[in-house]
Structure formats: C-alpha cells, structure tokens
Design a protein around this motif. Sequence first.
Motif, PDB file in Angstrom:
ATOM      1  N   ALA A  93       5.421  -2.408  -3.013  1.00  9.06           N
ATOM      2  CA  ALA A  93       5.071  -2.749  -1.636  1.00  9.06           C
ATOM      3  C   ALA A  93       3.605  -3.176  -1.531  1.00  9.06           C
ATOM      4  CB  ALA A  93       5.346  -1.551  -0.727  1.00  9.06           C
ATOM      5  N   PHE A  94       2.720  -2.429  -2.161  1.00  6.82           N
ATOM      6  CA  PHE A  94       1.296  -2.771  -2.050  1.00  6.82           C
ATOM      7  C   PHE A  94       0.930  -3.993  -2.884  1.00  6.82           C
ATOM      8  CE2 PHE A  94       1.040   1.760  -0.705  1.00  6.82           C
ATOM      9  CZ  PHE A  94       0.479   1.537   0.548  1.00  6.82           C
ATOM     10  N   VAL A  95       1.615  -4.183  -4.019  1.00  8.13           N
ATOM     11  CA  VAL A  95       1.383  -5.412  -4.797  1.00  8.13           C
ATOM     12  C   VAL A  95       1.834  -6.632  -3.992  1.00  8.13           C
ATOM     13  CG1 VAL A  95       2.124  -6.694  -6.841  1.00  8.13           C
ATOM     14  CG2 VAL A  95       1.469  -4.304  -7.058  1.00  8.13           C
ATOM     15  N   ALA A  96       2.955  -6.500  -3.307  1.00  7.69           N
ATOM     16  CA  ALA A  96       3.432  -7.611  -2.473  1.00  7.69           C
ATOM     17  C   ALA A  96       2.428  -7.936  -1.373  1.00  7.69           C
ATOM     18  CB  ALA A  96       4.786  -7.249  -1.865  1.00  7.69           C
ATOM     19  N   GLN A  97       1.855  -6.898  -0.763  1.00  7.63           N
ATOM     20  CA  GLN A  97       0.851  -7.139   0.275  1.00  7.63           C
ATOM     21  C   GLN A  97      -0.402  -7.780  -0.311  1.00  7.63           C
ATOM     22  OE1 GLN A  97       0.055  -7.486   3.176  1.00  7.63           O
ATOM     23  NE2 GLN A  97      -2.156  -7.105   3.256  1.00  7.63           N
ATOM     24  N   TRP A  98      -0.790  -7.323  -1.505  1.00 13.92           N
ATOM     25  CA  TRP A  98      -2.000  -7.874  -2.128  1.00 13.92           C
ATOM     26  C   TRP A  98      -1.795  -9.340  -2.514  1.00 13.92           C
ATOM     27  CZ3 TRP A  98      -3.164  -8.416  -7.758  1.00 13.92           C
ATOM     28  CH2 TRP A  98      -4.478  -8.839  -7.965  1.00 13.92           C
ATOM     29  N   VAL A  99      -0.680  -9.636  -3.200  1.00 13.87           N
ATOM     30  CA  VAL A  99      -0.444 -11.003  -3.682  1.00 13.87           C
ATOM     31  C   VAL A  99      -0.052 -11.925  -2.521  1.00 13.87           C
ATOM     32  CG1 VAL A  99       0.953 -12.440  -5.222  1.00 13.87           C
ATOM     33  CG2 VAL A  99       0.235 -10.159  -5.953  1.00 13.87           C
ATOM     34  N   GLY A 100       0.849 -11.443  -1.674  1.00 14.20           N
ATOM     35  CA  GLY A 100       1.338 -12.309  -0.598  1.00 14.20           C
ATOM     36  C   GLY A 100       0.479 -12.290   0.649  1.00 14.20           C
ATOM     37  N   GLY A 101      -0.191 -11.158   0.916  1.00 10.41           N
ATOM     38  CA  GLY A 101      -1.003 -11.061   2.124  1.00 10.41           C
ATOM     39  C   GLY A 101      -2.462 -11.400   1.904  1.00 10.41           C
ATOM     40  N   VAL A 151      -4.093   7.664  -5.408  1.00  9.53           N
ATOM     41  CA  VAL A 151      -4.743   6.396  -5.765  1.00  9.53           C
ATOM     42  C   VAL A 151      -4.690   5.412  -4.597  1.00  9.53           C
ATOM     43  CG1 VAL A 151      -4.609   4.387  -7.291  1.00  9.53           C
ATOM     44  CG2 VAL A 151      -4.287   6.691  -8.226  1.00  9.53           C
ATOM     45  N   ALA A 152      -3.551   5.340  -3.934  1.00  9.71           N
ATOM     46  CA  ALA A 152      -3.406   4.384  -2.828  1.00  9.71           C
ATOM     47  C   ALA A 152      -4.337   4.731  -1.670  1.00  9.71           C
ATOM     48  CB  ALA A 152      -1.950   4.381  -2.352  1.00  9.71           C
ATOM     49  N   ARG A 153      -4.532   6.008  -1.420  1.00  4.35           N
ATOM     50  CA  ARG A 153      -5.448   6.403  -0.344  1.00  4.35           C
ATOM     51  C   ARG A 153      -6.878   5.957  -0.615  1.00  4.35           C
ATOM     52  NH1 ARG A 153      -3.480  12.681   0.471  1.00  4.35           N
ATOM     53  NH2 ARG A 153      -1.713  12.278   1.875  1.00  4.35           N
ATOM     54  N   ASN A 154      -7.224   5.826  -1.900  1.00  7.97           N
ATOM     55  CA  ASN A 154      -8.598   5.478  -2.252  1.00  7.97           C
ATOM     56  C   ASN A 154      -8.786   3.995  -2.542  1.00  7.97           C
ATOM     57  OD1 ASN A 154     -10.253   8.187  -2.603  1.00  7.97           O
ATOM     58  ND2 ASN A 154      -8.188   8.565  -3.403  1.00  7.97           N
ATOM     59  N   LEU A 155      -7.707   3.224  -2.542  1.00  9.17           N
ATOM     60  CA  LEU A 155      -7.834   1.768  -2.686  1.00  9.17           C
ATOM     61  C   LEU A 155      -7.767   1.133  -1.294  1.00  9.17           C
ATOM     62  CD1 LEU A 155      -5.634   0.934  -5.818  1.00  9.17           C
ATOM     63  CD2 LEU A 155      -8.117   0.728  -5.617  1.00  9.17           C
ATOM     64  N   ARG A 156      -8.772   1.405  -0.516  1.00 11.01           N
ATOM     65  CA  ARG A 156      -8.735   1.003   0.891  1.00 11.01           C
ATOM     66  C   ARG A 156      -8.697  -0.513   1.067  1.00 11.01           C
ATOM     67  NH1 ARG A 156      -9.750   4.821   4.562  1.00 11.01           N
ATOM     68  NH2 ARG A 156     -10.408   3.203   6.034  1.00 11.01           N
ATOM     69  N   GLY A 160      -5.481   0.017   2.750  1.00 16.52           N
ATOM     70  CA  GLY A 160      -5.928   0.466   4.065  1.00 16.52           C
ATOM     71  C   GLY A 160      -6.193   1.954   4.146  1.00 16.52           C
ATOM     72  N   GLY A 161      -6.132   2.655   2.998  1.00 19.82           N
ATOM     73  CA  GLY A 161      -6.396   4.092   2.992  1.00 19.82           C
ATOM     74  C   GLY A 161      -5.323   4.879   3.718  1.00 19.82           C
ATOM     75  N   ASN A 162      -5.735   5.989   4.320  1.00 18.74           N
ATOM     76  CA  ASN A 162      -4.769   6.856   5.007  1.00 18.74           C
ATOM     77  C   ASN A 162      -4.075   6.154   6.166  1.00 18.74           C
ATOM     78  OD1 ASN A 162      -5.163   9.132   3.409  1.00 18.74           O
ATOM     79  ND2 ASN A 162      -6.977   9.744   4.583  1.00 18.74           N
ATOM     80  N   GLU A 163      -4.771   5.229   6.797  1.00 15.80           N
ATOM     81  CA  GLU A 163      -4.206   4.572   7.975  1.00 15.80           C
ATOM     82  C   GLU A 163      -3.170   3.513   7.615  1.00 15.80           C
ATOM     83  OE1 GLU A 163      -7.466   4.814   7.406  1.00 15.80           O
ATOM     84  OE2 GLU A 163      -7.892   6.518   8.740  1.00 15.80           O
ATOM     85  N   GLY A 164      -3.177   3.083   6.354  1.00 13.24           N
ATOM     86  CA  GLY A 164      -2.229   2.063   5.944  1.00 13.24           C
ATOM     87  C   GLY A 164      -2.697   0.661   6.309  1.00 13.24           C
ATOM     88  N   THR A 165      -1.810  -0.286   6.138  1.00  5.92           N
ATOM     89  CA  THR A 165      -2.181  -1.675   6.376  1.00  5.92           C
ATOM     90  C   THR A 165      -1.009  -2.455   6.959  1.00  5.92           C
ATOM     91  OG1 THR A 165      -2.996  -3.699   5.301  1.00  5.92           O
ATOM     92  CG2 THR A 165      -1.497  -2.339   4.033  1.00  5.92           C
ATOM     93  N   ILE A 166      -1.345  -3.464   7.729  1.00 12.65           N
ATOM     94  CA  ILE A 166      -0.326  -4.394   8.230  1.00 12.65           C
ATOM     95  C   ILE A 166       0.033  -5.373   7.114  1.00 12.65           C
ATOM     96  CG2 ILE A 166       0.121  -6.234   9.886  1.00 12.65           C
ATOM     97  CD1 ILE A 166      -1.768  -4.802  11.806  1.00 12.65           C
ATOM     98  N   TYR A 266       4.474  -2.907   8.144  1.00  8.99           N
ATOM     99  CA  TYR A 266       3.357  -1.956   8.117  1.00  8.99           C
ATOM    100  C   TYR A 266       3.687  -0.882   7.088  1.00  8.99           C
ATOM    101  CZ  TYR A 266       0.298   1.888   9.481  1.00  8.99           C
ATOM    102  OH  TYR A 266      -0.626   2.920   9.455  1.00  8.99           O
ATOM    103  N   ILE A 267       2.770  -0.630   6.173  1.00 10.29           N
ATOM    104  CA  ILE A 267       3.004   0.386   5.145  1.00 10.29           C
ATOM    105  C   ILE A 267       1.768   1.260   5.020  1.00 10.29           C
ATOM    106  CG2 ILE A 267       4.696  -0.873   3.771  1.00 10.29           C
ATOM    107  CD1 ILE A 267       2.413  -1.890   2.022  1.00 10.29           C
ATOM    108  N   ARG A 268       1.977   2.500   4.645  1.00  9.71           N
ATOM    109  CA  ARG A 268       0.884   3.438   4.395  1.00  9.71           C
ATOM    110  C   ARG A 268       1.247   4.289   3.188  1.00  9.71           C
ATOM    111  NH1 ARG A 268       2.094   8.291   7.453  1.00  9.71           N
ATOM    112  NH2 ARG A 268      -0.113   8.801   7.477  1.00  9.71           N
ATOM    113  N   PRO A 269       0.239   4.786   2.462  1.00  9.43           N
ATOM    114  CA  PRO A 269       0.521   5.518   1.210  1.00  9.43           C
ATOM    115  C   PRO A 269       1.479   6.680   1.395  1.00  9.43           C
ATOM    116  CG  PRO A 269      -1.808   4.987   1.355  1.00  9.43           C
ATOM    117  CD  PRO A 269      -1.213   4.591   2.666  1.00  9.43           C
ATOM    118  N   ASP A 270       1.344   7.427   2.480  1.00 10.73           N
ATOM    119  CA  ASP A 270       2.182   8.618   2.660  1.00 10.73           C
ATOM    120  C   ASP A 270       3.641   8.286   2.920  1.00 10.73           C
ATOM    121  OD1 ASP A 270       0.007  10.160   2.258  1.00 10.73           O
ATOM    122  OD2 ASP A 270      -0.338  10.685   4.354  1.00 10.73           O
ATOM    123  N   SER A 271       3.955   7.019   3.174  1.00  7.53           N
ATOM    124  CA  SER A 271       5.357   6.645   3.384  1.00  7.53           C
ATOM    125  C   SER A 271       6.171   6.741   2.102  1.00  7.53           C
ATOM    126  CB  SER A 271       5.449   5.216   3.926  1.00  7.53           C
ATOM    127  OG  SER A 271       4.759   5.102   5.153  1.00  7.53           O
TER     128      SER A 271
END
Length: 383
Positions: A93-101, A151-156, A160-166, A266-271
């Motif tokens: 999910a986060f790789v998709a956001q990084w590459v695609g977003g 790790v995801a919480r610290n790769l803001r 997006g950290g704890n709050e996640g990212t759109i 919208y995704i966040r690490p704790d999900s």
Amino acid sequence: MATDVSTPTGSTLATPQRTVPPLRLVGSRAGRIGVLVFIVLVIAVPLNMTSTYWLGILNAAGVAAIAAVGLNVLTGYAGQLSLGHAFFVGLGAFVAQWVGGILDLPMVLWLPAAGIAAGLVGAAVAPFALRLRGPYLMIVSLALVFIGIYVARNLRSITGGNEGTIVEARATLGPIDFEELTLGTLVFAREQGLFILIWAVLGLVLLVVANVMRTRGGRAMQAVRDHDVAAEVLGVRMMRTQTNAFVLASALGGIAGGLLAVNLEYIRPDSFNIDLSVQYLAIIVIGGLASLWGPVLGAVFVTLVPVFVDQFATSLPFMAQGGNAGLTTTDLSLILYGAMIVVFLLAEPKGLVATLGRIRRAVRPSGGTAGRPPRTTHREDTQ
C-alpha cells in the motif's frame, strides 16, 4: 496426493510412461467456460448494481480475496502458518502511494512495484523465518507486523506518520481511468470502475496461482506440506520450495495492498495490524485451505460479517451505544472471526468450498451418473 517427483539417479525401477498435459492458462473446456462466465460477471455486476454501498463492500471483498489467495499459497499449499501477511499488504500500500502518488507514475508501474517490493522483502525474510516451524514461525511472522508499523510511523515523508496519508495514486491504465470510467454516454461511478479493476486483477491472480500449482514447483509445495521428510528424500529442496511460496505469497499481498490503498484513498500504519492478519487467516480457513476458490468465498463471507453486525448492533445489549461501555463493531467482528475459525476447523476443515460441493452432490439427480465409470477420488487442491 498426486505429486510429481523424479526417479532417483541410478534407480533400476521402470518409469511408467504417461502423457503430461501441456501447461496452459486454461487447460480444459470447463475452465474456459468458467473464465468467460467470470469476465461476464465482472462487467455485468457493476452495470446492474447501482448501490455504491454494496459495490464498495464487494470491492473490499475482492481486495481481501487477492491478499487471501497469497496467504493460501503459503499456508494452504505450502503448509506454513503466518500471521505477518498484513505487513506485506501494508508494504504494498505504501509503495503504491510512493510510486503512484509521490512520484506520480501510472498504475502499470505502481501496481507491479507494490508486488515486487513485497516479494523482495519476502525473499530477504524467508531464509531466516523458514528455519522455524509451527508456532515459532507464527511468532516471527507476527513480529514483522509490529516492525512494519514502527518503521512506517517513522517514515513520515511517505507514510504520513501516525496520522497516515491520503492516497494520490490513480487507477489509470493508459487512457482508461477506472475511477472516472466512461463508455460512450455511460458514466460509471467510482465504485463501479474500481469493481472492474479489482475483480479483473483477482481473476488474473487466480489464473496464475492455479497454473503455478500445476507446475513442478507448485507440486513440490504440496509435497512439502504433506510430508516434508518424504519430499526431501524424493529430491524436493525444501528450503527453496518454501522460499518460493513465501515470495509468491508476499508479492500477492503487496499487489492487494496497492489496490487497497487506491480503494480506501487513505491509509495509515496502524491499519495494517494483527487484526488484519487474523482476518486473512479467517478468510482462508472459512473459505477452504488449499482450494482456489476458497479465499474468494471466504473473503465475501468475512467481509459481510461487520455489515451484519452493524445491522443488528442497536438490538444487541452488549454493544457500545450512546457513549456507554461495550463492544465495538470491530471487537465483535474479531470475536466472530475467531469463533468461526474454531467452528470450521472442527466441523468442516475444508471450508465453504467443501460445503458447497457437498450441497451440489446432494441436489444432483441420482440417475445422472448411471452407466458412467466411478470417478477416482482426488484432492481438492486445484479446485
């Protein structure tokens, strides 16, 4: 168990001659008909279903089915129990956001990137994790979930950290935008377009896994699952076989994560926590371990559980209502997942697939097989 193994070097035993059918994506007439029916349903369902609510539920079920198909490769076909599948889904999910977003690359790049990244991490982890078995492997795989969240919480910058990212990655394939799909004068809702994308990817994943399980490597996975010592004696390299299963399962989890990110927006690490891993485990147990359609049936069934819990929440006295203490929908859903895992393991270990097969045989006309030779019994591994 029909396992294709080689004759040991130097053996004087005569090798029975048999014709091995060539590997094809769809090897039978029934399979080709099934593919055509599936394609028709993928197009017909969104055209005839206008409720975005139920389409959203089916989209969530489709994404969960892709992830569960991956876990089924590892647990159902290769016999390795893992509770870390949510880690690979979250990674995708986060790789998709990084590459695609963030990099603004098209889906034809971010979706494979999500699967490849998860598969590479799975390849790096597998040699260490697969030295353990049973509950020890389960504990190690569970640690992946907590490491991933940390790790995801610290790769803001990416997560997006704890709050996640759109999620800004777009589900586009050339000129086709699945989130704003149009066909002539026909305008599809976002859920309708994503339904076509998600279930088409699910169909491709099922086709690939079905054919992988027919290859020598796929049969080796099932041999290791059934009797690892015997498989090694017959020439199967256990570590390589289990690593292949781990990598394939991780890659499919990453692809599911990429689609999940786009579907949720919208995704966040704790999900991507242990609850998600338990949900995937419930899907393959309820649907049917080591069966092709089991994860699909299980995903639809498990996805509907929170929906029905919501429907009856107001009439259940132990649910949290109006600020009073009690169970939430998520709490009750997890309890039901655990209860259903126990019930299915005790009453029907082969899951919904076997239950439906039993019903089909019960309603089949008794004279339908008259004059036919008895069918040989075989496992349901490639159903």
